[in-house]
Structure formats: structure tokens, C-alpha cells
Design an enzyme around this catalytic site. Structure first.
Site, PDB file in Angstrom:
ATOM      1  N   HIS A   1      -2.619  -5.677 -10.262  1.00 40.40           N
ATOM      2  CA  HIS A   1      -1.330  -5.630 -10.355  1.00 40.40           C
ATOM      3  C   HIS A   1      -1.087  -5.006 -11.952  1.00 40.40           C
ATOM      4  O   HIS A   1      -0.114  -4.422 -11.823  1.00 40.40           O
ATOM      5  CB  HIS A   1      -1.181  -6.935 -10.743  1.00 40.40           C
ATOM      6  CG  HIS A   1      -0.009  -7.909 -11.661  1.00 40.40           C
ATOM      7  ND1 HIS A   1       1.024  -7.145 -10.365  1.00 40.40           N
ATOM      8  CD2 HIS A   1       1.186  -8.147 -12.188  1.00 40.40           C
ATOM      9  CE1 HIS A   1       2.269  -7.716 -10.496  1.00 40.40           C
ATOM     10  NE2 HIS A   1       2.337  -7.662 -12.157  1.00 40.40           N
TER      11      HIS A   1
ATOM     12  N   SER B   1       6.457  -6.805 -11.492  1.00 42.87           N
ATOM     13  CA  SER B   1       6.116  -8.008 -11.936  1.00 42.87           C
ATOM     14  C   SER B   1       7.704  -8.712 -11.797  1.00 42.87           C
ATOM     15  O   SER B   1       8.812  -8.964 -10.850  1.00 42.87           O
ATOM     16  CB  SER B   1       4.928  -7.824 -12.750  1.00 42.87           C
ATOM     17  OG  SER B   1       4.856  -9.045 -12.934  1.00 42.87           O
TER      18      SER B   1
ATOM     19  N   ASP C   1      -3.410  -5.119  -5.297  1.00 46.03           N
ATOM     20  CA  ASP C   1      -2.526  -5.715  -6.126  1.00 46.03           C
ATOM     21  C   ASP C   1      -2.826  -7.191  -5.573  1.00 46.03           C
ATOM     22  O   ASP C   1      -2.570  -7.565  -4.242  1.00 46.03           O
ATOM     23  CB  ASP C   1      -1.501  -5.579  -6.651  1.00 46.03           C
ATOM     24  CG  ASP C   1      -1.123  -6.133  -7.346  1.00 46.03           C
ATOM     25  OD1 ASP C   1      -1.251  -7.448  -7.632  1.00 46.03           O
ATOM     26  OD2 ASP C   1       0.374  -5.789  -8.041  1.00 46.03           O
TER      27      ASP C   1
END
Lengths: 404, 404
Positions: A377, A176, A344
Site C-alpha cells: 500500500h 488511500s 497492495d
């Protein structure tokens, strides 16, 4: 499960340490930050040649405590009653946020590598951020803290590693926002990074992601307790707005099917609905409130604002390529490993594919792995067993090679 | 575009009217509402046999003004300064929210049908809701308003139509929450509904949708200006929380690709970022704030809460089938038309397919149409040209038959 993972161990009990940078950090916005402190942890042993260093970079709500058991809770940085009382999930037991990935025999194998983890600039867990004391005023910066970028975070890490006597990195890795930092390292310091591991990340957040982040920030700033960003020391904090921000974030980190599998439409009280507006009725509603409540206890709202802004700004093509991702990546010399997860939707696999294609066009070494997994995610924190062999192979783990 | 649409006209200038129900409305929660007023509009001419009536049902933020130009702005119901000053999109020009679908030669053809549109129970646009005066106290209900269900909305419509002397409906039609009302009609009053048109809807919102609605409600209730739901008459209203709620809703109504096509990552000031936390930087951020600001001017926060709760509760299988959708639909005698949109991730096509399969299993007449369109849930308000021939054919429009 690969044998190397089965044999994996823990880095044990770890202490977060603090280092004060000797000079100021120059920022993209033109300002300088003085008396910058960096919170960090290290795992494994630095080789005599100092050539086995892996820097791991955390995501929005992480901190320096990436692996092992916390010996001391990290300083919160918010100096008026915010306590690191509880952390979510495994972290609630004092485990680092990537404990499944860092340790002897793990993806980032501390038998081989010296793994360094820092709290990012702007953070609230020991590194200088908006809740830190501004040396110019003696009060918390609050919203006078300069607006920072991912590049500023990386420059701070660079200055910090200089103090440790580390000039070269075997790898920079993160998921991320952490993956953004890894990319920024490869672009800013191409001669100093051998490899980057970019997981569930992007070269530029897509517009819906920008929108979610804007809504989360607005929820905080519209809370009157935010007080224009100067709530530190007032005894009030924008917990209500932060709670909403966290709930928005939380749902974007999960996939709709995963939410469905876990909660369905189950009611809190199985017999029937209770006709209430203010109380949670569905299990998923109750879960969200719990997430909000536990997050506000451990995290500073201004750090959320600044970090969210930095990750929304991040845009390799705009920053370094005059709009072209290929131009932005032209100077990269690190080998690149990209991992994305099928479910995701916040950091969709398509972004990783765009990075892969740009690097291939440039003739750079790059690997892309799409992992089919249902958790959205959050997979980058959950799917450790499936990421491990990919990362070990990429990093040339001798154990892996024996078992192939 | 089909010829019938090309020839379509407007219902012209329309006045919202108000009708006071003679008796109380009994609610699912066990309470009764007295002195219920219903705001409504009608388009077209009621046939002598009263057999050409279509009831259209609005979604979360709609009202009775479904077609034509507003002659008078609907009463807001919020009696302390909320004004129906501006409405979004076409409605900003005084056009009804489904003007493209209702009129001479349109999907709901006012040359054939007498179309009735009411503001739902709990609304803030003329029908009794939390901002209305409680006859027992002389003050606005606020959060003393009873928690209502979709079935309560439908029973109120039933009582209202009784007053108009209408016992039978040729069709009930609506999108989103409006489609829930149509389904509820077919289940509650199987002998009185010939057909239902259920667009971009579901038999039960999926858990992620429940979560988004819970977050939006929490954003409102965490705003101190909400005052436990009793803000009416205080001169303050939870505009900040409502703004966040609307922004969350708005993003869920659009698809990520549509947001990308419309805004991309374009900056407000094209030269570069300005390093600001509080001001919008990206066009999509500015757009969201505008949506929030215009919505709070025209909508009551408590109505948002009650309506959001009702649509989250809605669950045909739980309410009428002891957990089984097939059992819930066993008594339906209306023909059913289902329309869903490929990019609608809030009311996904899969839910419509589940309804279709349950009706097929029961041997009931049902049609399902999946429209490939990029705009997400909002398609039901935007994709008029593509819905029109499907609806006309389903309703047996003579014009359509001539042109086939």
C-alpha cells in the site's frame, strides 16, 4: 524517467496557514460542529479565472503539509505536550508527504495548477478534531467529538474552499483515505469537480481491512491511559496502545515480500539469539518498535480512532446507491483516473477494478492503471516516478504532450 | 469423502494425565528446568513391540486434549482464577482440537496406532510453564521462566516418552508450531523417528510472520496488568493485551476471501451505522471481540509470549545447518509428508516447497501435497476430509489400500 520529472523542482519553503469557517459544519450523524478551523497549504498560483485548482487529500496519518519544506511546524492540536517533533521518512526532514508529486514539472504541476492541501476534519495537525477545544466546555472534545464520515471531511473542504473563493476544482486527488475523499467529492458535488485521481484506494474497505482497523482501535481503547477518550490535559496518553495500532497498520501497508527483502530473518546481534522475551531479536522487530515510538510522538490517538472509523464506514454503495455501486456513481460527471499497485493487499487492485467497471457500465470516462511494484500500500507514497507520467497525461500536461 | 473417513469413529471419553519427569530438562539457553510435569493423553493401544506410536504435537494455543471428549478439564496451570471455562469451536463442546483426525478409521487411525499427545513445555494446560510454581521460590515463574525453543519442547517430549518406555516413533505429526516440532524431532533424533507429517508449517517463519508475532507479544507486554510478567497471584492479568494479541493472530490464521465470504461488510444493525467509536458496528468487529474474550478465559498470557517467541526463533537452517537448510536436513532419515494450503499466507506453501526441495536434493523420501482450500492457516484444523486420505496413504493404512 520522463523528461518532465527530470526537470521537476520544489515548491520551496511553505507555511501552514489556518482558516476559521464562518458557519457550523453539519455532520452525517446529525450533529453540528461550531468554530471549525482548517489547516491548509497552497502551492502554485491561482489563475484569474480560478479554474486551475487541484485539491489533494491526505491519508490516515497525513496533514496539510503535502509539499515543500515546512517553514513552521503545523499546530499539533493536542494541547498538552504532543509535539510534532519528528515525522517519518522524508517528512522527518521537513518535506511534505507528497513532495515528490507536487511541484514545478511534477505530477501535480504547480507551474500550471494551484494545489490546495488541507488537514482533514478530525485531524490533529491544525484542523478541528478531538484534541481541539470544545467551545461549549472550554476543554478538549476527547471522545465527545462527534463521529465523522468521509463525507463530513469533504463538506468541510467544500466550506473551506468557499472561503477561498474557489467554487470549482480542476481535480481532487489522493491515495488511500485521500482517494475516498476524491470519490466522495465526485459523488457529492458532481457539478464542481472536473476530474478525480484515486490512488491505492477503494469504494469500500474489504472485511479484512475493517478487521485490521478494528484491532488497531481496540489496542488504543484498551490502553488504560486512553481514559475513555478523555486523556487530553491529564498528562497521560495511550501511547502503548497507539504504538500497537501503528505497528499493525505499518505491516498492512507493506507487502510480505518487501518486508522479506528489507529485513529477512536477520538478527539484531548477528552472532546468535539472546533468549529474551522482552527485547527485539530480529531487525524487523526493532524496526516496528521504532515505527511505533516515532508515530506516537507526532500523532493523536483519538484522531487515529475517528479517522480509522471514518475510513471503515466509507462505502459508496451503501451511502449513495442503496447497496449498488453503479447507482452510487450514476451522478458522477468528473473524469476518473484510478491507479492501484499489484502488491497492495490492504487496498487491493480488485477494488479499483470494481470502480472502473461501474463507471464503464455507466458510460463515464475512466482510466485504470495497475502498477507492478513490490512495496504494498505504501507504493502510493513511494512510486512517484511511475505515477507521474500517468497523472500528467490524465491532467493533459502540455510538457508531456511535447515529449510524446 | 473416502470410505475410511465415513467409517471413522471417536476415541470416546478421555482423561488428561500428568507425568513428572525424574530428571531436569537441559535447555538451549543453558539453564535447566527441574520438576517438569507433562500433561498428556493417549489414544489406541500400544503394540507389544512398542512400534506403533505416533506423537501428535499441538500449535500455539492447543493442549494435550487432541481427540475424544474431555472427561476432566486439563489443569490450567494458571493458579489464580484462570479457568478452562470455554474453548473455541469444537473444543467448546469438550472435543479435542484434532478430533477429526485422530480415532478409529481416521487419518491417525487408533485401530492401528497408539497416539500420544502432550501439552508442550511452556504450556498452560498442565505441562510446566511460566504459570507453574518455581520450586526454587514457591511462586509462579512468571517471566523468570527460561526462554525456550522448539528443540526444548522436543527434548521434553523425548524425556517424557522415555518414562512411557517408548524409544521409537512410527511418526511425529503436527500443524503449524506442531509441524516445527515434527521437523525438529527428525533432525534431533534421526534414528528414532520413522516418519514425520508436517502440515501448514515452515522451516523458519517469514519476516511478516515474525512481525505479527512481535506485535502480538508487544500488545501483551504493553498492558500494565502484565506487570513485567509477574501477574500470577496478583488477581490481575493482561487480558486486554492478550485480547489484542489474539485478534491479530486470528486474522492471520484466516484468508481475506474467507473473511469476506463469512462476514462481508454486514453491519451489526442492518438498518444503518450508529456513529460509534467504541462499539462494534460490523459483524466482523463483533466476531473479533468475541474471539478475544473467549481466548483470554482459557489461556495464559505468558505462555503465549514464550510460545510465540519459540516459534519465531525456530529456524532449521540457522540452528542446524549454519544457514543452509540442506545441511540442516542432511542427517534426517524419517520419511517426510508435507501438506500446505493454497490460501495460507502465514505459513505459505512456498516454505513447504523449500523443505521438499532440500530433502529431494539430499535424496530423502518426501511427499508434498498442496491442498486448494480457502480458509487460510486454519485449514489444518478444518480440512480434515481432504488431509485424511493423504495421511492414510503416507502411513500405509491397510484400509486405504483395500479401497484404492
Amino acid at each position: 524517467m520522463p523528461p518532465s520529472t527530470a526537470a521537476a523542482g520544489s515548491v520551496g519553503s511553505v507555511e501552514t496557514r489556518y482558516l476559521d469557517l464562518p458557519g457550523p459544519v453539519r455532520l452525517d450523524c446529525g450533529r453540528e460542529l461550531h468554530q471549525v478551523r482548517v489547516a491548509y497549504e497552497t502551492y502554485g498560483i491561482l489563475s484569474p479565472d480560478r479554474d486551475n485548482v487541484i485539491l489533494v487529500c491526505h491519508a490516515l496519518s497525513g496533514d496539510a503539509h503535502a509539499a515543500g519544506f515546512a517553514k513552521n511546524p503545523p499546530e499539533t492540536g493536542t494541547r498538552d505536550g504532543f509535539a510534532a517533533e519528528s515525522r517519518d521518512g522524508a517528512a522527518g526532514k521537513g518535506l511534505g508527504w507528497w513532495d515528490g508529486m507536487i511541484g514545478p514539472g511534477k505530477a501535480f504541476d504547480t507551474d500550471r495548477f494551484f494545489v490546495v492541501s488541507t488537514n482533514i476534519l478530525g485531524g490533529c495537525r491544525g484542523t478541528t478534531g478531538p484534541s481541539s477545544t470544545d467551545p461549549a466546555t472550554g476543554r478538549a472534545y476527547g471522545s465527545d467529538f462527534p463521529v465523522i464520515t468521509v463525507a463530513d471531511m469533504v463538506r468541510t473542504q467544500r466550506a473551506f474552499l468557499d472561503e477561498l473563493g474557489i467554487s470549482r476544482l480542476a481535480a481532487v486527488a489522493g491515495g488511500s483515505l485521500g482517494g475516498m475523499q476524491a470519490q466522495e467529492w465526485a459523488v457529492l458535488f458532481p457539478d464542481q469537480v472536473d476530474a478525480i485521481v484515486v490512488i491505492a484506494s477503494t469504494h469500500a474497505l474489504h472485511p479484512q481491512g475493517v478487521a485490521w482497523n478494528a484491532i488497531a482501535r481496540d489496542a488504543i481503547m484498551r490502553d488504560p491511559a486512553w481514559q475513555g477518550g478523555h486523556y487530553h490535559g491529564t498528562g497521560r496518553a495511550p501511547d502503548d496502545g497507539m504504538g500497537v495500532a501503528r505497528m499493525v497498520g505499518h505491516i498492512t501497508y507493506l507487502s510480505a515480500p518487501a518486508l522479506g527483502d528489507r529485513f529477512g530473518r536477520r538478527l539484531q546481534f548477528a552472532d546468535d539469539i539472546r533468549y529474551t522475551i522482552s527485547e527485539p531479536e530480529f531487525e524487523v522487530e526493532s524496526y516496528l518498535r521504532h515505527q511505533a515510538d516515532s508515530f506516537v510522538k507526532r500523532f493523536d490517538a483519538n484522531t487515529y480512532l475517528y479517522t480509522s472509523r471514518a475510513l471503515s464506514y466509507f462505502d459508496l454503495a451503501r451511502e449513495h446507491g442503496d447497496g449498488s455501486l453503479v447507482r452510487a456513481l450514476a451522478g458522477v460527471s468528473a473524469r476518473t483516473l484510478l491507479i492501484a499497485f499489484s502488491s497492495d493487499w490492504l487496498y487491493a487492485p480488485s477494488a479499483s477494478i470494481e470502480i472502473e467497471q461501474a463507471l464503464r457500465e455507466l458510460g463515464k470516462p475512466v482510466e485504470f492503471h495497475l502498477i507492478e511494484a513490490p512495496y504494498g500500500h505504501d507504493c502510493f507514497l513511494l512510486e512517484e516516478a511511475r505515477q507521474t507520467p500517468i497523472i500528467q497525461q490524465f491532467l493533459g500536461d502540455p510538457e508531456m504532450k511535447r515529449n510524446q
